[in-house]
Design a protein around this motif. Structure first.
Motif, PDB file in Angstrom:
ATOM      1  N   ILE A   1      96.204  20.697  29.403  1.00 48.52           N
ATOM      2  CA  ILE A   1      95.816  21.683  28.391  1.00 48.52           C
ATOM      3  C   ILE A   1      96.080  21.143  26.995  1.00 48.52           C
ATOM      4  O   ILE A   1      95.254  21.254  26.094  1.00 48.52           O
ATOM      5  N   ALA A   2      97.244  20.499  26.808  1.00 51.17           N
ATOM      6  CA  ALA A   2      97.598  19.959  25.491  1.00 51.17           C
ATOM      7  C   ALA A   2      96.607  18.896  25.050  1.00 51.17           C
ATOM      8  O   ALA A   2      96.221  18.832  23.887  1.00 51.17           O
ATOM      9  N   ILE A   3      96.179  18.052  25.971  1.00 52.73           N
ATOM     10  CA  ILE A   3      95.222  17.002  25.637  1.00 52.73           C
ATOM     11  C   ILE A   3      93.926  17.602  25.122  1.00 52.73           C
ATOM     12  O   ILE A   3      93.364  17.162  24.125  1.00 52.73           O
ATOM     13  N   PHE A   4      93.455  18.639  25.780  1.00 54.82           N
ATOM     14  CA  PHE A   4      92.180  19.219  25.378  1.00 54.82           C
ATOM     15  C   PHE A   4      92.276  19.952  24.049  1.00 54.82           C
ATOM     16  O   PHE A   4      91.273  20.181  23.394  1.00 54.82           O
ATOM     17  N   LEU A   5      93.494  20.322  23.642  1.00 58.58           N
ATOM     18  CA  LEU A   5      93.653  20.897  22.312  1.00 58.58           C
ATOM     19  C   LEU A   5      93.452  19.840  21.235  1.00 58.58           C
ATOM     20  O   LEU A   5      93.032  20.135  20.128  1.00 58.58           O
ATOM     21  N   LEU A   6      93.773  18.574  21.564  1.00 53.89           N
ATOM     22  CA  LEU A   6      93.654  17.500  20.592  1.00 53.89           C
ATOM     23  C   LEU A   6      92.306  16.795  20.671  1.00 53.89           C
ATOM     24  O   LEU A   6      91.775  16.347  19.671  1.00 53.89           O
ATOM     25  N   PHE A   7      91.769  16.662  21.866  1.00 53.41           N
ATOM     26  CA  PHE A   7      90.512  15.959  22.062  1.00 53.41           C
ATOM     27  C   PHE A   7      89.497  16.886  22.724  1.00 53.41           C
ATOM     28  O   PHE A   7      89.861  17.746  23.531  1.00 53.41           O
ATOM     29  N   SER A   8      88.219  16.680  22.403  1.00 53.25           N
ATOM     30  CA  SER A   8      87.174  17.470  23.054  1.00 53.25           C
ATOM     31  C   SER A   8      87.172  17.206  24.551  1.00 53.25           C
ATOM     32  O   SER A   8      86.909  18.094  25.354  1.00 53.25           O
ATOM     33  N   SER A   9      87.463  15.964  24.925  1.00 51.72           N
ATOM     34  CA  SER A   9      87.586  15.641  26.343  1.00 51.72           C
ATOM     35  C   SER A   9      88.545  14.478  26.509  1.00 51.72           C
ATOM     36  O   SER A   9      88.681  13.637  25.631  1.00 51.72           O
ATOM     37  N   CYS A  10      89.239  14.455  27.644  1.00 52.01           N
ATOM     38  CA  CYS A  10      90.157  13.362  27.953  1.00 52.01           C
ATOM     39  C   CYS A  10      90.106  13.115  29.447  1.00 52.01           C
ATOM     40  O   CYS A  10      90.230  14.042  30.240  1.00 52.01           O
ATOM     41  N   GLU A  11      89.915  11.867  29.823  1.00 55.79           N
ATOM     42  CA  GLU A  11      89.796  11.516  31.229  1.00 55.79           C
ATOM     43  C   GLU A  11      90.769  10.390  31.536  1.00 55.79           C
ATOM     44  O   GLU A  11      90.891   9.434  30.771  1.00 55.79           O
ATOM     45  N   VAL A  12      91.496  10.523  32.650  1.00 56.95           N
ATOM     46  CA  VAL A  12      92.449   9.509  33.080  1.00 56.95           C
ATOM     47  C   VAL A  12      91.914   8.845  34.339  1.00 56.95           C
ATOM     48  O   VAL A  12      91.580   9.522  35.312  1.00 56.95           O
ATOM     49  N   LYS A  13      91.816   7.512  34.323  1.00 54.01           N
ATOM     50  CA  LYS A  13      91.269   6.765  35.455  1.00 54.01           C
ATOM     51  C   LYS A  13      92.185   5.607  35.821  1.00 54.01           C
ATOM     52  O   LYS A  13      93.053   5.214  35.051  1.00 54.01           O
TER      53      LYS A  13
ATOM     54  N   ILE B   1      96.228   7.804  17.165  1.00 55.13           N
ATOM     55  CA  ILE B   1      94.796   7.639  16.936  1.00 55.13           C
ATOM     56  C   ILE B   1      94.371   8.597  15.832  1.00 55.13           C
ATOM     57  O   ILE B   1      94.812   9.753  15.784  1.00 55.13           O
ATOM     58  N   ASP B   2      93.518   8.140  14.957  1.00 61.33           N
ATOM     59  CA  ASP B   2      93.054   8.966  13.847  1.00 61.33           C
ATOM     60  C   ASP B   2      92.306  10.205  14.353  1.00 61.33           C
ATOM     61  O   ASP B   2      91.699  10.194  15.430  1.00 61.33           O
ATOM     62  N   PHE B   3      92.345  11.258  13.536  1.00 59.88           N
ATOM     63  CA  PHE B   3      91.724  12.530  13.900  1.00 59.88           C
ATOM     64  C   PHE B   3      90.218  12.423  14.162  1.00 59.88           C
ATOM     65  O   PHE B   3      89.643  13.276  14.836  1.00 59.88           O
ATOM     66  N   LYS B   4      89.574  11.400  13.613  1.00 58.22           N
ATOM     67  CA  LYS B   4      88.113  11.335  13.713  1.00 58.22           C
ATOM     68  C   LYS B   4      87.637  11.142  15.151  1.00 58.22           C
ATOM     69  O   LYS B   4      86.492  11.446  15.478  1.00 58.22           O
ATOM     70  N   TYR B   5      88.528  10.639  16.017  1.00 56.19           N
ATOM     71  CA  TYR B   5      88.148  10.428  17.414  1.00 56.19           C
ATOM     72  C   TYR B   5      88.353  11.724  18.193  1.00 56.19           C
ATOM     73  O   TYR B   5      89.431  12.314  18.168  1.00 56.19           O
ATOM     74  N   LYS B   6      87.321  12.155  18.911  1.00 56.26           N
ATOM     75  CA  LYS B   6      87.352  13.454  19.586  1.00 56.26           C
ATOM     76  C   LYS B   6      87.500  13.342  21.100  1.00 56.26           C
ATOM     77  O   LYS B   6      87.962  14.275  21.748  1.00 56.26           O
ATOM     78  N   ASN B   7      87.081  12.230  21.670  1.00 53.91           N
ATOM     79  CA  ASN B   7      87.133  12.060  23.121  1.00 53.91           C
ATOM     80  C   ASN B   7      87.989  10.846  23.460  1.00 53.91           C
ATOM     81  O   ASN B   7      87.915   9.817  22.785  1.00 53.91           O
ATOM     82  N   LEU B   8      88.794  10.961  24.501  1.00 51.07           N
ATOM     83  CA  LEU B   8      89.686   9.873  24.895  1.00 51.07           C
ATOM     84  C   LEU B   8      89.612   9.653  26.400  1.00 51.07           C
ATOM     85  O   LEU B   8      89.712  10.595  27.186  1.00 51.07           O
ATOM     86  N   GLU B   9      89.437   8.397  26.793  1.00 49.17           N
ATOM     87  CA  GLU B   9      89.474   8.009  28.202  1.00 49.17           C
ATOM     88  C   GLU B   9      90.602   7.007  28.385  1.00 49.17           C
ATOM     89  O   GLU B   9      90.678   6.003  27.673  1.00 49.17           O
ATOM     90  N   VAL B  10      91.500   7.285  29.326  1.00 48.16           N
ATOM     91  CA  VAL B  10      92.683   6.462  29.563  1.00 48.16           C
ATOM     92  C   VAL B  10      92.552   5.787  30.922  1.00 48.16           C
ATOM     93  O   VAL B  10      92.432   6.464  31.945  1.00 48.16           O
ATOM     94  N   ILE B  11      92.580   4.472  30.935  1.00 45.77           N
ATOM     95  CA  ILE B  11      92.449   3.715  32.181  1.00 45.77           C
ATOM     96  C   ILE B  11      93.740   2.949  32.442  1.00 45.77           C
ATOM     97  O   ILE B  11      94.202   2.177  31.607  1.00 45.77           O
ATOM     98  N   ASN B  12      94.345   3.201  33.592  1.00 42.57           N
ATOM     99  CA  ASN B  12      95.565   2.535  34.064  1.00 42.57           C
ATOM    100  C   ASN B  12      96.823   2.958  33.308  1.00 42.57           C
ATOM    101  O   ASN B  12      97.717   2.148  33.051  1.00 42.57           O
ATOM    102  N   ALA B  13      96.888   4.231  32.966  1.00 36.61           N
ATOM    103  CA  ALA B  13      98.107   4.786  32.372  1.00 36.61           C
ATOM    104  C   ALA B  13      98.146   6.286  32.632  1.00 36.61           C
ATOM    105  O   ALA B  13      97.102   6.934  32.768  1.00 36.61           O
ATOM    106  N   VAL B  14      99.353   6.823  32.701  1.00 36.35           N
ATOM    107  CA  VAL B  14      99.566   8.259  32.884  1.00 36.35           C
ATOM    108  C   VAL B  14      99.877   8.874  31.525  1.00 36.35           C
ATOM    109  O   VAL B  14     100.700   8.343  30.773  1.00 36.35           O
ATOM    110  N   VAL B  15      99.223   9.972  31.205  1.00 39.06           N
ATOM    111  CA  VAL B  15      99.484  10.674  29.945  1.00 39.06           C
ATOM    112  C   VAL B  15     100.696  11.585  30.140  1.00 39.06           C
ATOM    113  O   VAL B  15     100.675  12.503  30.959  1.00 39.06           O
TER     114      VAL B  15
END
Length: 606
Positions: A11-23, A566-580
């Motif tokens: 939930i916290a991630i989506f408050l900061l980014f429009s979308s966030c995906e962990v792979k 990461i600067d505010f201008k980035y809205k979507n984040l994809e994380v590969i090989n790490a746990v948020v």
């Protein structure tokens, strides 16, 4: 519990980014570019030596790559290739030396997306529009001394907004007298409302300006690290991620005496208070917040500094349990060691200073006697950690430890203070003897006021750690019990629990709860465990490269903790090989805390 924690994080991630995906993917890449900072200072500046030293330590702890440029060699030596860096750092008042031509190049660098961090007040009229200020009077640079207290207006760091440091602590912020113009975010102001630190956008880049010499103080070093992060488009900081709470003088030779503040609340002697109140309450906090303690055992608080040695005081404190009289100190020690670390604070409470012990042989004999009694009292394995009594030790004392107490590997002194009495230490090898590793303590006390809070948050920002100590008798060190104001630990005569939860116990509990809410990823551990983590961290190698919309990270270890901003201008984040582990918004960045699951990590953003 783990499932619930993951839901909260999501939930916290989506408050900061429009979308966030962990792979998780199998990655193998090279890091082709070393991301670097340009550090500009002036070795001829007589007042900037401390800020330069602090900045270099901040770079070291955060494993930031940088090049130096000394303005003392300017203009004979030219400043070249700003485009090779992602942030420029100014740490001198003498930036006025920089030519108009080079100032134009700096402005172009920032406008194109670079960061500029002014961490020590200085001025150059050719950079006025970048700073967002101009001098009020060229002849009288400094603001006349007035109210110099300090308040943070925003969450430059998590938990920081509203934090106030009074004039009595910060007497002079040493500010230039500026006229402000343009849009900016005020990070901190003086008691009189004068901006002290601010951040602004300039073109595609960001600028932070500290109109003070405050960051020259070692205790505020974390604000240097965060200043660099705050103006970076992308920022990566590995951290060891731990917290250690020390309980000094515990267990100790506690007497069967009545102290008014304890007797009035509980009707117990000091020994009974240790056994029936303090110890159970500290264990309750440990269970509630997942804490581990490192306690500094003292056999005899007073006693002699020359043979024959004894344990008379150690055996003095008594309490009745089911009509059976027990020795308080030994009983607590034997129980405590089962889940926590029992450290050594001394045979007695005399600091290992040659002036106190007169000769090294007396020190060594006392240390040997303590080891013998440690075994005889059934206290388990000999201690790993040594906590200097009164936080003082000299080079002779360190030599005595090295020669006569082979199990000691860690010295837990003070992070601030005076170097020649074993204080002012860094995380790393003891400078007087590399056999020992230093885990210095930054903060102290059950009552965390705004100043102590600021120091704690600075330490976390600097290295991702918190090192803190308390005493079981903090409660009795009230102003009317202590002649020296510097030794007062309970200024407001607070009880331990209180009738309405106003006591020191609940003050500390409230602090731990707030810290857990804002830094849920922080790992509480013993000093012994923290030492192992620091040595592992020293061997960590991290490479990263900032792409247009990605960050490539390569490490030589798995399970590495990373603070990524990461600067505010980035809205979507994809994380590969790490746990948020956590996400939070600072004054100018989205801060994401990660734990890597592979040596290759890729972050993609849009």
């Amino acid at each position: 519990m783990r499932r619930k924690h993951f839901e909260i994080i999501t939930i916290a991630i989506f408050l900061l980014f429009s979308s966030c995906e962990v792979k998780r993917e199998k990655l193998n890449f090279t890091v082709d570019k070393v991301e670097k900072i340009l550090f500009i200072y002036d070795s001829s500046d007589p007042y900037a030596g401390e800020i330069v030293e602090n900045t270099k330590w901040a770079f070291k702890y955060a494993k930031l790559n940088y090049d130096e440029f000394d303005l003392a060699d300017y203009p004979e030596v030219e400043i070249e290739n700003f485009e090779n860096y992602y942030v420029i750092v100014f740490a001198t008042e003498f930036i006025k030396k920089i030519s108009k031509e080079d100032c134009e190049r700096i402005k172009k660098f920032v406008a194109s997306g670079g960061g500029l961090a002014v961490i020590y007040r200085g001025y150059n009229e050719n950079l006025s529009d970048v700073f967002g200020v101009k001098l009020k009077d060229r002849q009288n640079l400094f603001l006349k001394l007035g109210k110099s207290g300090f308040v943070f207006n925003v969450n430059f760091l998590p938990m920081l907004a509203g934090t106030f440091i009074p004039d009595s602590i910060l007497k002079d912020l040493s500010m230039f007298d500026f006229i402000h113009f343009g849009d900016k975010k005020i990070i901190a102001s003086s008691s009189a409302g004068v901006p002290v630190a601010w951040i602004l956008r300039y073109g595609l880049g960001k600028v932070i300006f500290w109109n003070t010499s405050l960051l020259s103080n070692k205790l505020f070093r974390g604000f240097i690290t965060q200043s660099i992060a705050s103006v970076s488009d992308k920022f990566v900081q590995p951290v060891p991620n731990f917290a250690v709470i020390f309980i000094d003088d515990f267990p100790t030779a506690v007497p069967n005496v009545k102290k008014k503040i304890i007797w009035d609340e509980f009707g117990l002697t000091m020994a009974e208070y240790h056994f029936f109140v303090f110890y159970p309450d500290m264990m309750k906090l440990a269970d509630e917040f997942g804490l581990k303690y490192t306690a500094g055992l003292v056999f005899n608080y007073g006693a002699d500094i020359k043979p024959p040695f004894h344990l008379t005081e150690w055996r003095t404190g008594k309490a009745k349990v089911f009509d059976k009289e027990i020795e308080v100190s030994k009983t607590i020690a034997r129980q405590f060691k089962l889940k926590n670390e029992l450290a050594f604070h001394g045979y007695n409470h005399f600091s290992l200073l040659i002036d106190e012990w007169k000769n090294i042989e007396n020190m060594k004999e006392a240390l040997k006697y303590a080891q013998k009694k440690w075994k005889e009292e059934g206290l388990g394995e000999l201690p790993i950690t040594y906590i200097p009594p009164t936080n003082l030790i000299d080079s002779i004392g360190v030599q005595a430890l090295a020669q006569s107490f082979p199990s000691i590997k860690v010295i837990a002194g003070l992070y601030s203070g005076f170097f020649d009495v074993g204080q002012y230490r860094e995380f790393g090898r003891e400078p007087w003897n590399g056999k020992f590793y230093c885990i210095p303590r930054v903060s102290a006390g059950f009552f965390i006021d705004d100043y102590v809070k600021t120091l704690i948050l600075s330490e976390i920002a600097m290295l991702g750690v918190w090192t803190h100590f308390v005493h079981p008798d903090d409660i009795i060190y009230t102003p009317d019990e202590v002649e020296n104001p510097e030794l007062v630990r309970n200024w407001f005569y607070l009880p331990w629990r209180g009738k309405n939860s106003e006591g020191l116990y609940f003050k500390f509990r409230d602090w731990l709860q707030k810290l857990k809410e804002n830094y849920p990823f922080l790992r509480f551990m013993t000093c012994k465990e923290a030492c192992n983590e620091m040595m592992r961290f020293e061997n960590l190698k991290v490479e990263y490269e900032f792409m247009d919309k990605a960050i490539k990270i390569k490490t030589n270890q798995k399970n590495v903790f990373l603070n990524v901003q990461i600067d505010f201008k980035y809205k979507n984040l994809e994380v590969i090989n790490a746990v948020v582990l956590n996400t939070v918004q600072t004054a100018s960045t989205n801060l994401v805390v990660l734990r890597t699951t592979d040596k290759y990590v890729l972050l993609k953003m849009e």
